[in-house]
Design a protein around this motif. Structure first.
Motif, mmCIF file in Angstrom:
data_model
loop_
_atom_site.group_PDB
_atom_site.id
_atom_site.type_symbol
_atom_site.label_atom_id
_atom_site.label_comp_id
_atom_site.label_asym_id
_atom_site.label_seq_id
_atom_site.Cartn_x
_atom_site.Cartn_y
_atom_site.Cartn_z
ATOM 1 N N MET A 41 0.874 -1.188 0.103
ATOM 2 C CA MET A 41 0.091 -0.060 -0.020
ATOM 3 C C MET A 41 0.827 1.174 0.038
ATOM 4 O O MET A 41 0.562 2.230 -0.754
ATOM 5 C CB MET A 41 -0.894 -0.104 1.278
ATOM 6 C CG MET A 41 -1.880 -0.957 1.021
ATOM 7 S SD MET A 41 -2.977 -0.995 -0.413
ATOM 8 C CE MET A 41 -4.026 0.536 -0.086
ATOM 9 N N PHE A 42 1.914 1.364 0.743
ATOM 10 C CA PHE A 42 2.932 2.426 0.607
ATOM 11 C C PHE A 42 3.410 2.800 -0.680
ATOM 12 O O PHE A 42 3.471 3.806 -1.324
ATOM 13 C CB PHE A 42 4.241 2.239 1.532
ATOM 14 C CG PHE A 42 3.794 2.319 3.087
ATOM 15 C CD1 PHE A 42 2.733 3.109 3.631
ATOM 16 C CD2 PHE A 42 4.652 1.511 3.891
ATOM 17 C CE1 PHE A 42 2.473 3.236 5.002
ATOM 18 C CE2 PHE A 42 4.188 1.848 5.408
ATOM 19 C CZ PHE A 42 3.446 2.767 5.539
ATOM 20 N N GLY A 43 3.535 1.568 -1.391
ATOM 21 C CA GLY A 43 4.028 1.601 -2.737
ATOM 22 C C GLY A 43 3.203 2.326 -3.773
ATOM 23 O O GLY A 43 3.357 3.049 -4.665
ATOM 24 N N ILE A 44 1.944 1.651 -3.659
ATOM 25 C CA ILE A 44 0.757 2.187 -4.418
ATOM 26 C C ILE A 44 0.578 3.595 -4.090
ATOM 27 O O ILE A 44 0.436 4.608 -4.987
ATOM 28 C CB ILE A 44 -0.405 1.421 -4.274
ATOM 29 C CG1 ILE A 44 -0.143 -0.077 -4.800
ATOM 30 C CG2 ILE A 44 -1.768 2.057 -4.715
ATOM 31 C CD1 ILE A 44 -1.273 -1.230 -4.487
ATOM 32 N N VAL A 45 0.353 4.013 -3.014
ATOM 33 C CA VAL A 45 0.224 5.555 -2.525
ATOM 34 C C VAL A 45 1.262 6.311 -3.114
ATOM 35 O O VAL A 45 0.960 7.374 -3.590
ATOM 36 C CB VAL A 45 -0.134 5.637 -0.920
ATOM 37 C CG1 VAL A 45 -0.072 7.146 -0.736
ATOM 38 C CG2 VAL A 45 -1.249 4.706 -0.729
ATOM 39 N N SER A 46 2.542 5.886 -3.087
ATOM 40 C CA SER A 46 3.575 6.776 -3.388
ATOM 41 C C SER A 46 3.537 6.948 -4.863
ATOM 42 O O SER A 46 3.754 8.069 -5.492
ATOM 43 C CB SER A 46 5.079 5.902 -3.319
ATOM 44 O OG SER A 46 5.854 6.657 -3.774
ATOM 45 N N VAL A 47 3.162 6.037 -5.844
ATOM 46 C CA VAL A 47 3.056 6.031 -7.090
ATOM 47 C C VAL A 47 1.862 6.875 -7.602
ATOM 48 O O VAL A 47 2.028 7.826 -8.342
ATOM 49 C CB VAL A 47 2.821 4.784 -7.728
ATOM 50 C CG1 VAL A 47 2.480 4.747 -9.275
ATOM 51 C CG2 VAL A 47 4.259 3.859 -7.787
ATOM 52 N N VAL A 48 0.559 6.777 -6.816
ATOM 53 C CA VAL A 48 -0.263 7.486 -7.075
ATOM 54 C C VAL A 48 0.098 8.990 -6.825
ATOM 55 O O VAL A 48 -0.585 10.023 -7.506
ATOM 56 C CB VAL A 48 -1.735 7.200 -6.252
ATOM 57 C CG1 VAL A 48 -2.784 8.039 -6.251
ATOM 58 C CG2 VAL A 48 -2.010 5.818 -6.990
ATOM 59 N N LEU A 49 0.460 9.437 -5.717
ATOM 60 C CA LEU A 49 1.055 10.674 -5.205
ATOM 61 C C LEU A 49 1.638 11.369 -6.245
ATOM 62 O O LEU A 49 1.668 12.470 -6.802
ATOM 63 C CB LEU A 49 1.570 11.023 -3.860
ATOM 64 C CG LEU A 49 0.417 10.613 -2.655
ATOM 65 C CD1 LEU A 49 1.212 10.788 -1.506
ATOM 66 C CD2 LEU A 49 -0.691 11.813 -2.962
ATOM 67 N N LYS A 50 2.889 10.411 -6.829
ATOM 68 C CA LYS A 50 3.698 10.921 -8.070
ATOM 69 C C LYS A 50 3.152 11.400 -9.196
ATOM 70 O O LYS A 50 3.058 12.495 -9.677
ATOM 71 C CB LYS A 50 4.713 9.966 -8.235
ATOM 72 C CG LYS A 50 5.808 10.035 -7.027
ATOM 73 C CD LYS A 50 6.864 8.935 -7.289
ATOM 74 C CE LYS A 50 7.905 8.651 -6.042
ATOM 75 N NZ LYS A 50 8.879 7.770 -6.197
ATOM 76 N N SER A 51 1.928 10.465 -9.674
ATOM 77 C CA SER A 51 1.238 10.550 -10.759
ATOM 78 C C SER A 51 0.353 12.037 -10.678
ATOM 79 O O SER A 51 0.311 12.638 -11.740
ATOM 80 C CB SER A 51 0.425 9.243 -10.984
ATOM 81 O OG SER A 51 1.207 8.312 -11.268
ATOM 82 N N TRP A 52 -0.309 11.977 -9.292
ATOM 83 C CA TRP A 52 -1.076 13.195 -9.080
ATOM 84 C C TRP A 52 -0.346 14.539 -9.478
ATOM 85 O O TRP A 52 -0.788 15.435 -10.089
ATOM 86 C CB TRP A 52 -1.724 13.051 -7.886
ATOM 87 C CG TRP A 52 -2.909 14.008 -7.758
ATOM 88 C CD1 TRP A 52 -4.062 14.232 -8.414
ATOM 89 C CD2 TRP A 52 -3.093 14.583 -6.487
ATOM 90 N NE1 TRP A 52 -4.798 15.085 -7.697
ATOM 91 C CE2 TRP A 52 -4.238 15.577 -6.458
ATOM 92 C CE3 TRP A 52 -2.204 14.741 -5.276
ATOM 93 C CZ2 TRP A 52 -4.393 16.257 -5.923
ATOM 94 C CZ3 TRP A 52 -2.656 15.700 -4.267
ATOM 95 C CH2 TRP A 52 -3.860 16.316 -4.501
ATOM 96 N N ARG A 53 0.835 14.445 -8.798
ATOM 97 C CA ARG A 53 1.848 15.566 -8.860
ATOM 98 C C ARG A 53 1.995 15.778 -10.191
ATOM 99 O O ARG A 53 1.941 17.065 -10.596
ATOM 100 C CB ARG A 53 3.101 15.562 -7.853
ATOM 101 C CG ARG A 53 3.885 16.827 -7.857
ATOM 102 C CD ARG A 53 4.849 16.699 -7.022
ATOM 103 N NE ARG A 53 6.026 15.431 -7.723
ATOM 104 C CZ ARG A 53 6.920 15.292 -7.373
ATOM 105 N NH1 ARG A 53 7.301 15.525 -6.062
ATOM 106 N NH2 ARG A 53 7.496 14.346 -7.959
#
Length: 81
Positions: A41-53
């Motif tokens: 989940m940490f990895g998924i959230v990290s990728v989602v936040l980077k993509s959103w930014r």
């Protein structure tokens, strides 16, 4: 002061291994499953936040271009009147 064991740079095979903090040491199957899910989940959230930014940065750049075009259009319209 007691220092934790050093993290060696290869796949770990010990059963009691520090994950991210000294307090986070899974010791049974259920804790290992929970740790796997948490790290995933940490990895998924990290990728989602980077993509959103990245998407927001592109959106803001697009809006700046449109605002510049709009200001230029208004200036040209005011001159022709």
């Amino acid at each position: 002061r007691e220092y934790p064991p050093t993290m060696l740079m290869y796949f770990h095979q010990r059963l009691k291994e520090i994950v991210l903090w000294r307090e986070w040491i899974p010791q049974n199957d259920a804790e290992y499953v929970g740790t796997f899910i948490a790290v995933l989940m940490f990895g998924i959230v990290s990728v989602v936040l980077k993509s959103w930014r990245s998407g927001l940065s592109m959106w803001w750049a697009h809006c700046e271009v449109l605002e510049g075009m709009d200001a230029e259009f208004r200036a040209n319209s005011a001159e022709s009147v």
